[in-house]
Design a protein around this motif. Sequence first.
Motif, PDB file in Angstrom:
ATOM      1  N   SER A  91       0.822  -1.200   0.000  1.00  0.00           N
ATOM      2  CA  SER A  91       0.000   0.000   0.000  1.00  0.00           C
ATOM      3  C   SER A  91       0.864   1.261   0.000  1.00  0.00           C
ATOM      4  O   SER A  91       0.615   2.202  -0.765  1.00  0.00           O
ATOM      5  CB  SER A  91      -0.927  -0.013   1.224  1.00  0.00           C
ATOM      6  N   LEU A  92       1.881   1.266   0.832  1.00  0.00           N
ATOM      7  CA  LEU A  92       2.780   2.427   0.915  1.00  0.00           C
ATOM      8  C   LEU A  92       3.505   2.658  -0.410  1.00  0.00           C
ATOM      9  O   LEU A  92       3.523   3.782  -0.928  1.00  0.00           O
ATOM     10  CB  LEU A  92       3.786   2.236   2.047  1.00  0.00           C
ATOM     11  N   ILE A  93       4.102   1.606  -0.948  1.00  0.00           N
ATOM     12  CA  ILE A  93       4.848   1.747  -2.203  1.00  0.00           C
ATOM     13  C   ILE A  93       3.921   2.157  -3.344  1.00  0.00           C
ATOM     14  O   ILE A  93       4.261   3.021  -4.152  1.00  0.00           O
ATOM     15  CB  ILE A  93       5.602   0.443  -2.539  1.00  0.00           C
ATOM     16  N   ARG A  94       2.742   1.558  -3.412  1.00  0.00           N
ATOM     17  CA  ARG A  94       1.796   1.927  -4.469  1.00  0.00           C
ATOM     18  C   ARG A  94       1.410   3.394  -4.368  1.00  0.00           C
ATOM     19  O   ARG A  94       1.428   4.131  -5.355  1.00  0.00           O
ATOM     20  CB  ARG A  94       0.545   1.042  -4.387  1.00  0.00           C
ATOM     21  N   ASN A  95       1.088   3.844  -3.167  1.00  0.00           N
ATOM     22  CA  ASN A  95       0.716   5.249  -2.995  1.00  0.00           C
ATOM     23  C   ASN A  95       1.861   6.178  -3.367  1.00  0.00           C
ATOM     24  O   ASN A  95       1.648   7.177  -4.064  1.00  0.00           O
ATOM     25  CB  ASN A  95       0.262   5.516  -1.556  1.00  0.00           C
ATOM     26  N   ARG A  96       3.047   5.843  -2.906  1.00  0.00           N
ATOM     27  CA  ARG A  96       4.193   6.705  -3.209  1.00  0.00           C
ATOM     28  C   ARG A  96       4.502   6.680  -4.705  1.00  0.00           C
ATOM     29  O   ARG A  96       4.775   7.721  -5.295  1.00  0.00           O
ATOM     30  CB  ARG A  96       5.402   6.292  -2.379  1.00  0.00           C
ATOM     31  N   SER A  97       4.475   5.490  -5.317  1.00  0.00           N
ATOM     32  CA  SER A  97       4.759   5.381  -6.751  1.00  0.00           C
ATOM     33  C   SER A  97       3.732   6.133  -7.587  1.00  0.00           C
ATOM     34  O   SER A  97       4.072   6.742  -8.603  1.00  0.00           O
ATOM     35  CB  SER A  97       4.769   3.908  -7.187  1.00  0.00           C
ATOM     36  N   ASP A  98       2.478   6.075  -7.166  1.00  0.00           N
ATOM     37  CA  ASP A  98       1.406   6.700  -7.937  1.00  0.00           C
ATOM     38  C   ASP A  98       1.303   8.207  -7.724  1.00  0.00           C
ATOM     39  O   ASP A  98       0.923   8.927  -8.649  1.00  0.00           O
ATOM     40  CB  ASP A  98       0.055   6.071  -7.591  1.00  0.00           C
ATOM     41  N   TYR A  99       1.614   8.688  -6.520  1.00  0.00           N
ATOM     42  CA  TYR A  99       1.266  10.067  -6.189  1.00  0.00           C
ATOM     43  C   TYR A  99       2.422  10.989  -5.847  1.00  0.00           C
ATOM     44  O   TYR A  99       2.247  12.201  -5.874  1.00  0.00           O
ATOM     45  CB  TYR A  99       0.256  10.087  -5.033  1.00  0.00           C
ATOM     46  N   GLU A 100       3.580  10.458  -5.515  1.00  0.00           N
ATOM     47  CA  GLU A 100       4.698  11.330  -5.145  1.00  0.00           C
ATOM     48  C   GLU A 100       5.567  11.619  -6.358  1.00  0.00           C
ATOM     49  O   GLU A 100       6.027  10.704  -7.036  1.00  0.00           O
ATOM     50  CB  GLU A 100       5.559  10.692  -4.050  1.00  0.00           C
ATOM     51  N   ASP A 101       5.781  12.903  -6.580  1.00  0.00           N
ATOM     52  CA  ASP A 101       6.707  13.292  -7.634  1.00  0.00           C
ATOM     53  C   ASP A 101       8.104  12.825  -7.258  1.00  0.00           C
ATOM     54  O   ASP A 101       8.512  12.887  -6.099  1.00  0.00           O
ATOM     55  CB  ASP A 101       6.715  14.813  -7.797  1.00  0.00           C
ATOM     56  N   PHE A 102       8.811  12.318  -8.222  1.00  0.00           N
ATOM     57  CA  PHE A 102      10.212  11.925  -8.097  1.00  0.00           C
ATOM     58  C   PHE A 102      10.460  10.715  -7.190  1.00  0.00           C
ATOM     59  O   PHE A 102      11.594  10.423  -6.862  1.00  0.00           O
ATOM     60  CB  PHE A 102      11.082  13.102  -7.614  1.00  0.00           C
ATOM     61  N   PHE A 103       9.403  10.002  -6.779  1.00  0.00           N
ATOM     62  CA  PHE A 103       9.623   8.792  -5.977  1.00  0.00           C
ATOM     63  C   PHE A 103      10.171   7.689  -6.877  1.00  0.00           C
ATOM     64  O   PHE A 103       9.629   7.421  -7.947  1.00  0.00           O
ATOM     65  CB  PHE A 103       8.332   8.299  -5.318  1.00  0.00           C
ATOM     66  N   ILE A 104      11.241   7.088  -6.431  1.00  0.00           N
ATOM     67  CA  ILE A 104      11.832   5.978  -7.159  1.00  0.00           C
ATOM     68  C   ILE A 104      11.979   4.815  -6.184  1.00  0.00           C
ATOM     69  O   ILE A 104      12.674   4.915  -5.169  1.00  0.00           O
ATOM     70  CB  ILE A 104      13.213   6.344  -7.740  1.00  0.00           C
ATOM     71  N   CYS A 105      11.318   3.735  -6.495  1.00  0.00           N
ATOM     72  CA  CYS A 105      11.404   2.523  -5.690  1.00  0.00           C
ATOM     73  C   CYS A 105      12.562   1.695  -6.238  1.00  0.00           C
ATOM     74  O   CYS A 105      12.739   1.597  -7.459  1.00  0.00           O
ATOM     75  CB  CYS A 105      10.091   1.747  -5.794  1.00  0.00           C
ATOM     76  N   SER A 106      13.330   1.103  -5.356  1.00  0.00           N
ATOM     77  CA  SER A 106      14.466   0.309  -5.822  1.00  0.00           C
ATOM     78  C   SER A 106      13.981  -0.919  -6.585  1.00  0.00           C
ATOM     79  O   SER A 106      12.877  -1.418  -6.365  1.00  0.00           O
ATOM     80  CB  SER A 106      15.341  -0.115  -4.640  1.00  0.00           C
ATOM     81  N   ILE A 107      14.827  -1.398  -7.460  1.00  0.00           N
ATOM     82  CA  ILE A 107      14.512  -2.617  -8.209  1.00  0.00           C
ATOM     83  C   ILE A 107      14.319  -3.770  -7.234  1.00  0.00           C
ATOM     84  O   ILE A 107      13.403  -4.579  -7.399  1.00  0.00           O
ATOM     85  CB  ILE A 107      15.630  -2.926  -9.223  1.00  0.00           C
ATOM     86  N   ALA A 108      15.150  -3.822  -6.205  1.00  0.00           N
ATOM     87  CA  ALA A 108      15.041  -4.903  -5.215  1.00  0.00           C
ATOM     88  C   ALA A 108      13.704  -4.857  -4.484  1.00  0.00           C
ATOM     89  O   ALA A 108      13.064  -5.901  -4.267  1.00  0.00           O
ATOM     90  CB  ALA A 108      16.197  -4.820  -4.218  1.00  0.00           C
TER      91      ALA A 108
END
Length: 134
Positions: A91-108
């Motif tokens: 939920s956290l990663i999805r929200n950040r990926s969808d709504y935060e500008d410049f959020f980059i989730c690591s490949i890992a």
Amino acid sequence: MPDVTKTDLSKYRLNKAAEMLASADRDLQAEDYASANNRAYYAVFHCMRSVLAMDGEDYKKHSAVISRFSLLYLKTEIFPRDFGRLIANASLIRNRSDYEDFFICSIADTTALVSGAKDFYKSTAMYLRDNRWN
């Protein structure tokens, strides 16, 4: 609207989760990590809704689905409590990926999220087949 049973709805939602997982895999392979995160989250979300459908429950808010699933299935240890971390993280990663500008989730982290979603799907499917759909 056709007459839909709880089992029909549950199976439909689990199938939707499988579709989301397939999409998450394709997105991961295509190095589209934000989309892979989104699809992995929705796979988990539809799995939870599939289980809750058998209880005749549904909610409009994602937080309500997560809360109710946690109360009925994680706290009672019908599903391993460790899935609680997966759900919260997805939920956290999805929200950040969808709504935060410049959020980059690591490949890992994306790879781990997709893998966790697959494990959750397998566990959910087995639970429903063995305990609820008979």
